[in-house]
Design a protein around this motif. Structure first.
Motif, PDB file in Angstrom:
ATOM      1  N   VAL B 125       0.845  -1.192   0.000  1.00 26.16           N
ATOM      2  CA  VAL B 125       0.000   0.000   0.000  1.00 26.16           C
ATOM      3  C   VAL B 125       0.886   1.249   0.000  1.00 26.16           C
ATOM      4  O   VAL B 125       0.656   2.208  -0.741  1.00 26.16           O
ATOM      5  CB  VAL B 125      -0.946   0.002   1.225  1.00 26.16           C
ATOM      6  N   MET B 126       1.955   1.216   0.819  1.00 25.95           N
ATOM      7  CA  MET B 126       2.860   2.371   0.874  1.00 25.95           C
ATOM      8  C   MET B 126       3.573   2.581  -0.453  1.00 25.95           C
ATOM      9  O   MET B 126       3.782   3.714  -0.901  1.00 25.95           O
ATOM     10  CB  MET B 126       3.874   2.189   1.999  1.00 25.95           C
ATOM     11  N   GLN B 127       3.966   1.471  -1.064  1.00 27.01           N
ATOM     12  CA  GLN B 127       4.646   1.595  -2.359  1.00 27.01           C
ATOM     13  C   GLN B 127       3.712   2.188  -3.408  1.00 27.01           C
ATOM     14  O   GLN B 127       4.110   3.038  -4.201  1.00 27.01           O
ATOM     15  CB  GLN B 127       5.160   0.226  -2.817  1.00 27.01           C
ATOM     16  N   ALA B 128       2.471   1.730  -3.392  1.00 23.90           N
ATOM     17  CA  ALA B 128       1.510   2.249  -4.372  1.00 23.90           C
ATOM     18  C   ALA B 128       1.308   3.740  -4.160  1.00 23.90           C
ATOM     19  O   ALA B 128       1.200   4.517  -5.108  1.00 23.90           O
ATOM     20  CB  ALA B 128       0.188   1.495  -4.259  1.00 23.90           C
ATOM     21  N   SER B 129       1.302   4.154  -2.887  1.00 27.48           N
ATOM     22  CA  SER B 129       1.068   5.578  -2.649  1.00 27.48           C
ATOM     23  C   SER B 129       2.302   6.411  -3.011  1.00 27.48           C
ATOM     24  O   SER B 129       2.183   7.523  -3.526  1.00 27.48           O
ATOM     25  CB  SER B 129       0.553   5.798  -1.211  1.00 27.48           C
ATOM     26  N   LEU B 130       3.491   5.820  -2.803  1.00 25.09           N
ATOM     27  CA  LEU B 130       4.714   6.522  -3.222  1.00 25.09           C
ATOM     28  C   LEU B 130       4.750   6.652  -4.756  1.00 25.09           C
ATOM     29  O   LEU B 130       5.130   7.691  -5.299  1.00 25.09           O
ATOM     30  CB  LEU B 130       5.950   5.758  -2.720  1.00 25.09           C
ATOM     31  N   LEU B 131       4.322   5.578  -5.396  1.00 20.35           N
ATOM     32  CA  LEU B 131       4.268   5.574  -6.855  1.00 20.35           C
ATOM     33  C   LEU B 131       3.366   6.709  -7.355  1.00 20.35           C
ATOM     34  O   LEU B 131       3.740   7.480  -8.241  1.00 20.35           O
ATOM     35  CB  LEU B 131       3.711   4.217  -7.294  1.00 20.35           C
ATOM     36  N   ASP B 132       2.200   6.810  -6.747  1.00 27.56           N
ATOM     37  CA  ASP B 132       1.271   7.895  -7.119  1.00 27.56           C
ATOM     38  C   ASP B 132       1.915   9.249  -6.914  1.00 27.56           C
ATOM     39  O   ASP B 132       1.812  10.143  -7.748  1.00 27.56           O
ATOM     40  CB  ASP B 132       0.018   7.864  -6.220  1.00 27.56           C
ATOM     41  N   MET B 133       2.583   9.371  -5.761  1.00 32.70           N
ATOM     42  CA  MET B 133       3.151  10.667  -5.421  1.00 32.70           C
ATOM     43  C   MET B 133       4.255  11.062  -6.406  1.00 32.70           C
ATOM     44  O   MET B 133       4.322  12.205  -6.852  1.00 32.70           O
ATOM     45  CB  MET B 133       3.704  10.610  -4.002  1.00 32.70           C
ATOM     46  N   VAL B 134       5.134  10.095  -6.714  1.00 32.00           N
ATOM     47  CA  VAL B 134       6.242  10.411  -7.627  1.00 32.00           C
ATOM     48  C   VAL B 134       5.701  10.774  -9.004  1.00 32.00           C
ATOM     49  O   VAL B 134       6.167  11.711  -9.655  1.00 32.00           O
ATOM     50  CB  VAL B 134       7.239   9.230  -7.701  1.00 32.00           C
ATOM     51  N   GLN B 135       4.685  10.043  -9.430  1.00 40.06           N
ATOM     52  CA  GLN B 135       4.094  10.366 -10.741  1.00 40.06           C
ATOM     53  C   GLN B 135       3.480  11.760 -10.740  1.00 40.06           C
ATOM     54  O   GLN B 135       3.609  12.505 -11.701  1.00 40.06           O
ATOM     55  CB  GLN B 135       3.053   9.300 -11.117  1.00 40.06           C
ATOM     56  N   ARG B 136       2.833  12.097  -9.643  1.00 35.78           N
ATOM     57  CA  ARG B 136       2.231  13.432  -9.550  1.00 35.78           C
ATOM     58  C   ARG B 136       3.331  14.494  -9.558  1.00 35.78           C
ATOM     59  O   ARG B 136       3.237  15.523 -10.229  1.00 35.78           O
ATOM     60  CB  ARG B 136       1.394  13.523  -8.274  1.00 35.78           C
ATOM     61  N   MET B 137       4.400  14.204  -8.790  1.00 38.76           N
ATOM     62  CA  MET B 137       5.528  15.155  -8.747  1.00 38.76           C
ATOM     63  C   MET B 137       6.114  15.380 -10.132  1.00 38.76           C
ATOM     64  O   MET B 137       6.476  16.496 -10.492  1.00 38.76           O
ATOM     65  CB  MET B 137       6.648  14.603  -7.856  1.00 38.76           C
ATOM     66  N   MET B 138       6.233  14.288 -10.876  1.00 35.01           N
ATOM     67  CA  MET B 138       6.814  14.433 -12.220  1.00 35.01           C
ATOM     68  C   MET B 138       5.922  15.312 -13.091  1.00 35.01           C
ATOM     69  O   MET B 138       6.413  16.107 -13.890  1.00 35.01           O
ATOM     70  CB  MET B 138       7.015  13.059 -12.871  1.00 35.01           C
ATOM     71  N   MET B 139       4.623  15.168 -12.928  1.00 29.65           N
ATOM     72  CA  MET B 139       3.704  15.994 -13.722  1.00 29.65           C
ATOM     73  C   MET B 139       3.748  17.448 -13.255  1.00 29.65           C
ATOM     74  O   MET B 139       3.686  18.371 -14.065  1.00 29.65           O
ATOM     75  CB  MET B 139       2.264  15.461 -13.624  1.00 29.65           C
ATOM     76  N   GLU B 140       3.856  17.640 -11.961  1.00 32.91           N
ATOM     77  CA  GLU B 140       3.733  19.003 -11.426  1.00 32.91           C
ATOM     78  C   GLU B 140       5.051  19.783 -11.431  1.00 32.91           C
ATOM     79  O   GLU B 140       5.063  20.992 -11.603  1.00 32.91           O
ATOM     80  CB  GLU B 140       3.177  18.958  -9.998  1.00 32.91           C
ATOM     81  N   GLU B 141       6.151  19.072 -11.199  1.00 32.69           N
ATOM     82  CA  GLU B 141       7.429  19.771 -11.011  1.00 32.69           C
ATOM     83  C   GLU B 141       8.254  19.888 -12.287  1.00 32.69           C
ATOM     84  O   GLU B 141       9.086  20.787 -12.407  1.00 32.69           O
ATOM     85  CB  GLU B 141       8.291  19.056  -9.965  1.00 32.69           C
ATOM     86  N   LEU B 142       8.073  18.946 -13.203  1.00 32.15           N
ATOM     87  CA  LEU B 142       8.976  18.907 -14.358  1.00 32.15           C
ATOM     88  C   LEU B 142       8.347  19.540 -15.591  1.00 32.15           C
ATOM     89  O   LEU B 142       7.130  19.488 -15.775  1.00 32.15           O
ATOM     90  CB  LEU B 142       9.366  17.448 -14.679  1.00 32.15           C
ATOM     91  N   THR B 143       9.204  20.110 -16.417  1.00 29.51           N
ATOM     92  CA  THR B 143       8.721  20.614 -17.705  1.00 29.51           C
ATOM     93  C   THR B 143       8.509  19.418 -18.631  1.00 29.51           C
ATOM     94  O   THR B 143       9.011  18.319 -18.364  1.00 29.51           O
ATOM     95  CB  THR B 143       9.759  21.552 -18.353  1.00 29.51           C
ATOM     96  N   GLU B 144       7.811  19.655 -19.706  1.00 27.15           N
ATOM     97  CA  GLU B 144       7.570  18.588 -20.680  1.00 27.15           C
ATOM     98  C   GLU B 144       8.908  18.036 -21.203  1.00 27.15           C
ATOM     99  O   GLU B 144       9.079  16.833 -21.342  1.00 27.15           O
ATOM    100  CB  GLU B 144       6.713  19.146 -21.825  1.00 27.15           C
ATOM    101  N   ARG B 145       9.859  18.932 -21.457  1.00 23.72           N
ATOM    102  CA  ARG B 145      11.177  18.492 -21.947  1.00 23.72           C
ATOM    103  C   ARG B 145      11.893  17.632 -20.917  1.00 23.72           C
ATOM    104  O   ARG B 145      12.518  16.636 -21.251  1.00 23.72           O
ATOM    105  CB  ARG B 145      12.058  19.714 -22.263  1.00 23.72           C
ATOM    106  N   GLN B 146      11.829  18.048 -19.656  1.00 26.26           N
ATOM    107  CA  GLN B 146      12.494  17.266 -18.606  1.00 26.26           C
ATOM    108  C   GLN B 146      11.872  15.876 -18.499  1.00 26.26           C
ATOM    109  O   GLN B 146      12.573  14.873 -18.380  1.00 26.26           O
ATOM    110  CB  GLN B 146      12.385  17.992 -17.261  1.00 26.26           C
ATOM    111  N   ARG B 147      10.538  15.846 -18.564  1.00 30.26           N
ATOM    112  CA  ARG B 147       9.844  14.561 -18.449  1.00 30.26           C
ATOM    113  C   ARG B 147      10.185  13.672 -19.640  1.00 30.26           C
ATOM    114  O   ARG B 147      10.479  12.492 -19.483  1.00 30.26           O
ATOM    115  CB  ARG B 147       8.340  14.825 -18.422  1.00 30.26           C
TER     116      ARG B 147
END
Lengths: 81, 206
Positions: B125-147
């Motif tokens: 459950v913790m891993q799944a929630s970390l996975l969600d969080m990292v994916q959200r971070m990538m969408m929110e923090e990174l530019t399209e080029r960085q991603r």
């Protein structure tokens, strides 16, 4: 976009190990000949040139070039011995 | 090949290069590349070491002023040759792949683990929630080029050089772009109060 667990580990590891003073590929390349000779001489190159080692750990292009260079140098050293 | 000091090489190659020195250097490059690329040449029957050596030789002659004398001249010269050859081999290996063609990461949430190393249900459950969080971070923090660059390099194993070429930049700048992306995500993790120990414990298998 979905990440697998393995990829998540790799990604998190690369993020948490990120350091502010990392050097780029150009700096690494500029020092690679000296680094390779230290390795070849059995010296602790990673300790002497930690930022080069750090870059090689992170950048697969530079690592591939370093390993190829080392193979060439080792073969020539062996042939000369 | 006769022994030459660094100064001998530079004297012989500067200005109008000495024929013997050029021939010796070319031989050295051909021999060195043979060893350096031993594991790569089988995969690319068109690869021609003589061509790589010739191209490298010209580059070396043009770059003599950048030799800093911190190694043997021959080591420095072979460093350039290895980069020339691998750059070309990478270009050919990836030539038919565009960034748009690259496969997105596996969408299966969790791989099947062996029973003795399977994470506990709580940990899953913790891993799944970390996975969600990292994916959200990538969408929110990174530019399209960085991603785009991060996925091409980390997921698809595309060489930085090749990603850079497609993004109309160079390898050094692409590394910097990825470094900035990692730093942004690192800051966000810290801002969320997540320590390295917490993260590693969550990602461990037992």
């Amino acid at each position: 976009m979905a990440l697998s667990l393995d990829l998540l580990k790799k990604l998190v590891h690369s993020v948490v190990s990120t350091r502010p003073d990392e050097i780029g590929c150009d700096d690494c390349f500029a020092q690679l000949d000296r680094f390779a000779e230290l390795v070849l001489a059995g010296k602790n190159a990673a300790e002497a040139m930690p930022l080069v080692q750090d870059h090689l750990d992170r950048c697969m292009d530079c690592r591939e070039e370093f390993e190829a260079l080392l193979r060439a140098l080792r073969a020539q050293t062996a042939a000369a011995a | 090949m006769r022994e030459r000091s660094n100064a001998d090489w530079l004297t012989a190659l500067r200005g109008t290069p000495d024929d013997d020195a050029v021939l010796d250097l070319r031989d050295l490059l051909v021999r060195g590349l043979g060893f350096a690329l031993a594991d790569r040449l089988g995969a690319d029957p068109e690869a021609n070491i003589e061509d790589f050596a010739q191209e490298s030789l010209l580059k070396i002659l043009r770059s003599l002023d950048t030799f800093r004398g911190e190694s043997q001249f021959t080591t420095w010269a072979q460093k350039i040759a290895v980069r020339v050859a691998l750059t070309e081999l990478r270009r050919r290996r990836w030539r038919d792949v565009s960034l748009e063609d690259l496969q997105p990461p596996e969408s299966d949430a969790m791989p099947v683990e062996l029973p003795d190393s399977a994470p506990s249900p709580e940990q899953q459950v913790m891993q799944a929630s970390l996975l969600d969080m990292v994916q959200r971070m990538m969408m929110e923090e990174l530019t399209e080029r960085q991603r785009q660059a991060m996925l091409a390099v980390m997921v698809n194993g595309m060489p930085l050089e090749e990603v850079a070429r497609r993004m109309e930049t160079n390898r050094n700048a692409l590394y910097k772009l990825l470094h900035d992306a990692r730093q942004r995500m690192q800051q966000r993790l810290r801002a969320q109060g997540l320590s390295v120990q917490d993260l590693m414990a969550t990602l461990a298998n037992e």
